[in-house]
Design an enzyme around this catalytic site. Structure first.
Site, short mmCIF file in Angstrom:
data_model
loop_
_atom_site.label_atom_id
_atom_site.label_comp_id
_atom_site.label_asym_id
_atom_site.label_seq_id
_atom_site.Cartn_x
_atom_site.Cartn_y
_atom_site.Cartn_z
N ALA A 13 0.86 -1.18 0.00
CA ALA A 13 0.00 0.00 0.00
C ALA A 13 0.90 1.23 0.00
O ALA A 13 1.74 1.40 0.90
CB ALA A 13 -0.91 0.00 1.23
N ASP A 14 0.75 2.07 -1.01
CA ASP A 14 1.56 3.29 -1.11
C ASP A 14 0.96 4.38 -0.23
O ASP A 14 -0.22 4.72 -0.36
CB ASP A 14 1.58 3.80 -2.55
CG ASP A 14 2.49 2.98 -3.44
OD1 ASP A 14 3.35 2.25 -2.90
OD2 ASP A 14 2.35 3.08 -4.68
N GLY A 40 3.73 -1.36 -5.11
CA GLY A 40 4.58 -2.55 -5.19
C GLY A 40 4.92 -2.80 -6.64
O GLY A 40 4.04 -2.77 -7.51
N ASN A 185 16.99 0.90 -14.75
CA ASN A 185 17.07 2.34 -15.02
C ASN A 185 18.53 2.76 -14.88
O ASN A 185 19.43 1.93 -14.73
CB ASN A 185 16.13 3.13 -14.12
CG ASN A 185 16.50 3.06 -12.64
OD1 ASN A 185 17.60 2.64 -12.27
ND2 ASN A 185 15.58 3.46 -11.78
N THR A 221 16.26 2.13 -19.14
CA THR A 221 15.29 3.21 -19.20
C THR A 221 15.93 4.49 -18.67
O THR A 221 16.63 4.48 -17.66
CB THR A 221 14.02 2.87 -18.39
OG1 THR A 221 14.38 2.56 -17.04
CG2 THR A 221 13.31 1.67 -19.01
N ALA A 224 13.21 10.96 -19.04
CA ALA A 224 12.87 11.92 -20.10
C ALA A 224 13.71 11.72 -21.36
O ALA A 224 13.38 12.26 -22.42
CB ALA A 224 13.05 13.34 -19.58
N THR A 250 6.68 8.48 -10.02
CA THR A 250 6.56 7.21 -9.30
C THR A 250 5.81 6.19 -10.17
O THR A 250 4.73 6.48 -10.67
CB THR A 250 5.79 7.41 -7.99
OG1 THR A 250 6.29 8.53 -7.30
CG2 THR A 250 5.90 6.17 -7.12
N ASP A 254 7.65 0.84 -13.70
CA ASP A 254 6.70 -0.27 -13.68
C ASP A 254 5.77 -0.21 -14.89
O ASP A 254 5.44 -1.25 -15.48
CB ASP A 254 5.89 -0.25 -12.39
CG ASP A 254 6.76 -0.41 -11.16
OD1 ASP A 254 7.81 -1.07 -11.25
OD2 ASP A 254 6.38 0.12 -10.10
N SER A 293 -2.29 5.26 -12.13
CA SER A 293 -1.84 6.07 -13.27
C SER A 293 -1.66 5.25 -14.54
O SER A 293 -1.39 5.83 -15.60
CB SER A 293 -0.52 6.76 -12.92
OG SER A 293 0.56 5.84 -12.91
#
Length: 306
Positions: A13-14, A40, A185, A221, A224, A250, A254, A293
């Site tokens: 849970a964020d 997660g 990343n 990745t 930008a 954020t 993912d 999102s």
């Protein structure tokens, strides 16, 4: 029909706090916002992949508590099939997320809870599901032995394997040889290779090092700056897709991994798969939150056409 996308990972849970800056040790500051939502890496990637059109199964562990119920609700709404063990002991994971209001950049602390107990036995119990997959994806938030066991099962069955090495951690010898694709990343690529990664050229150098270490192909990745794809003699820089003003980064990684997995499962070329992942991530950063999102298939296709 291609097999399903099977993802091994955790749900947390964020708890997201927005403020101009992080407090110093011993200091209290006033925030500008708070939001509780699903997160997660494994869960986020599963939601991203399902919304992007994949047949997604998520292997994980949850406690019987409110956060565990939130996980099941999130997956049901996104169309993710849960392959989870629920326990009465312990707690479902949670994450502290600081979001810098000026830039949208973030810093995160993850407490995985019972997902920290995901074991090789959990993986063996779902070996047939993993073998049936078209693409298998995992990360490094759950215990590493479980991730390695799942990669071994998938690789032996000829399933396309994707390791998102996040959060960055040392990997035992031979781990990268189990990965058809590695998707770090900038900071993760640097942690694995010791090489600084700041742009496409340095990303290519790090990716080539990771291939020498055993990875089949690497996608670094770059936020930008898009992503650098390296496979064999081929190196391709694919630029980011601007879908609007950045609200929060954020979950962007993912989103990329979920979209990338879907495109691979559909038989798209590596360049097409990376582009699909970039579009998924590009839309996600225009919205607050992580799982909430993640864009729909229609939104991703529209961004690619644009």
């Amino acid at each position: 029909m291609p097999g399903p996308i099977v993802i091994l990972g955790i749900f947390v849970a964020d708890t997201a706090y927005r403020a101009p800056r992080q407090p110093r040790m011993g200091e209290t500051i006033l925030g500008e916002g708070f939001k509780l939502g699903p997160g997660g890496k494994g869960s986020n990637q599963a939601v991203a992949a399902a919304r992007a059109g994949g047949d997604v199964h998520l292997v994980s562990r949850l406690a019987r508590d409110a956060f565990g119920d939130l996980a099941l609700k999130t997956w049901a709404e996104a169309g993710v099939t849960p392959e989870v063990t629920r326990t009465d002991d312990g707690y479902t994971g949670a994450a502290y997320i600081f979001v810098e209001s000026g830039s949208g950049d973030n810093a995160i602390i993850v407490a995985p809870g019972v997902a920290g107990d995901i074991s090789e036995e959990d993986i063996d119990a779902r070996a047939d599901l993993i073998r049936s997959a078209s693409v298998f994806v995992t990360q490094l938030e759950q215990p590493l032995p479980a991730a390695i066991r799942a990669l071994q099962i998938a690789r032996e069955a000829g399933v396309t394997t994707v390791l998102n090495p996040a959060p960055a951690a040392p990997l035992p010898d031979g781990t990268l040889a189990l990965c058809d694709w590695l998707t770090p990343n900038e900071s993760e690529a640097e942690a694995l290779t010791g090489l600084p990664v700041t742009d496409p050229a340095t990303a290519e150098a790090a990716a080539r090092t990771l291939i020498l270490m055993g990875a089949g192909g690497v996608v670094v990745t770059l936020g930008a700056q898009g992503a650098m794809l390296v496979q064999g003699d081929r190196a391709v820089h694919l630029p980011a897709i601007d879908a609007g003003p950045v609200v929060e980064t954020t979950g962007a990684g993912d989103a990329f991994n979920g979209g990338f997995a879907v495109a691979l499962s559909e038989g798209r070329t590596p360049e097409e798969a990376v582009r699909f992942g970039i579009a998924t991530a590009g839309i996600s950063v225009t919205r607050p939150g992580t799982a909430p999102s993640m864009p729909s298939r229609e939104e991703i296709e529209a961004a690619l056409r644009a």
